[in-house]
Scaffold this motif. Structure first.
Motif, PDB file in Angstrom:
ATOM      1  N   MET A 115      50.649  15.767  34.605  1.00  0.00           N
ATOM      2  CA  MET A 115      51.610  16.245  35.603  1.00  0.00           C
ATOM      3  C   MET A 115      52.358  15.104  36.300  1.00  0.00           C
ATOM      4  O   MET A 115      53.071  15.329  37.265  1.00  0.00           O
ATOM      5  N   SER A 168      52.300  18.083  44.847  1.00  0.00           N
ATOM      6  CA  SER A 168      52.806  19.421  44.546  1.00  0.00           C
ATOM      7  C   SER A 168      54.074  19.752  45.332  1.00  0.00           C
ATOM      8  O   SER A 168      54.171  19.410  46.512  1.00  0.00           O
ATOM      9  N   ARG A 208      47.015  22.728  39.465  1.00  0.00           N
ATOM     10  CA  ARG A 208      48.020  22.095  38.609  1.00  0.00           C
ATOM     11  C   ARG A 208      47.895  20.567  38.532  1.00  0.00           C
ATOM     12  O   ARG A 208      48.128  19.980  37.492  1.00  0.00           O
ATOM     13  N   VAL A 220      56.614  24.015  36.632  1.00  0.00           N
ATOM     14  CA  VAL A 220      56.286  23.903  38.061  1.00  0.00           C
ATOM     15  C   VAL A 220      57.556  23.806  38.891  1.00  0.00           C
ATOM     16  O   VAL A 220      57.707  24.481  39.907  1.00  0.00           O
TER      17      VAL A 220
END
Length: 157
Positions: free
Chosen positions: A47, A84, A95, A148
């Motif tokens: 990520m 995030s 995530r 995302v």
């Protein structure tokens, strides 16, 4: 192989980042982190596009801790939360945090400038191969990141 940066606004602190692949004890590492035995934020490297993202998240976490405005219970969880785009803590951990079955992990630790003991502890505990932090883009999941960002954009409309 690990990278350490001094925080400009908080020169008494440094942020060290480490990247591991072929991790065989992900579940044990995650459990140790949740129990406070490891002083490092365990991040899913898929990520992240660049290690700078984690450095910014750590800097923001230290700032919020000093200001008494953290949204999570610890500095390390605040680092993951700051990665995030949402304000949902559990979503951020799902995530951006490490999962039990992950084969790679990006570890970020905030420590006093001269004290590298946390880094040594993490290096001793991770059963995997350390690779240069600059190689993080080889782990990047571009479709996952787009998902995302797109979901956040749709929710903000």
């Amino acid at each position: 192989m690990h990278v350490t940066h001094e925080l400009e606004l908080f020169p008494e602190y440094s942020v060290t980042q480490m990247l591991f692949t072929d991790v065989k004890n992900a579940a044990a590492l995650r459990k140790s982190a949740m129990e406070g035995q490891i002083n490092g934020a365990l991040i899913n490297p898929a990520m992240l596009v660049d290690p700078f993202q984690a450095l910014v998240a750590a800097n923001k976490a230290v700032h919020l801790q000093k200001a008494g405005k953290m949204k999570t219970r610890s500095l390390l969880s605040e680092i993951i939360f700051n990665l995030s785009p949402t304000n949902n803590i559990s979503e951020a951990f799902r995530r951006f945090g490490m999962s039990d079955g992950d084969g790679a992990v990006h570890v970020v630790t905030v420590h006093p400038r001269e004290d590298m003991s946390d880094v040594d502890t993490i290096l001793a505990r991770v059963e995997g191969r350390q690779v240069p932090v600059g190689e993080i883009s080889t782990f990047t999941d571009v479709p996952g990141i787009k998902k995302v960002v797109l979901c956040q954009y749709i929710w903000s409309m």
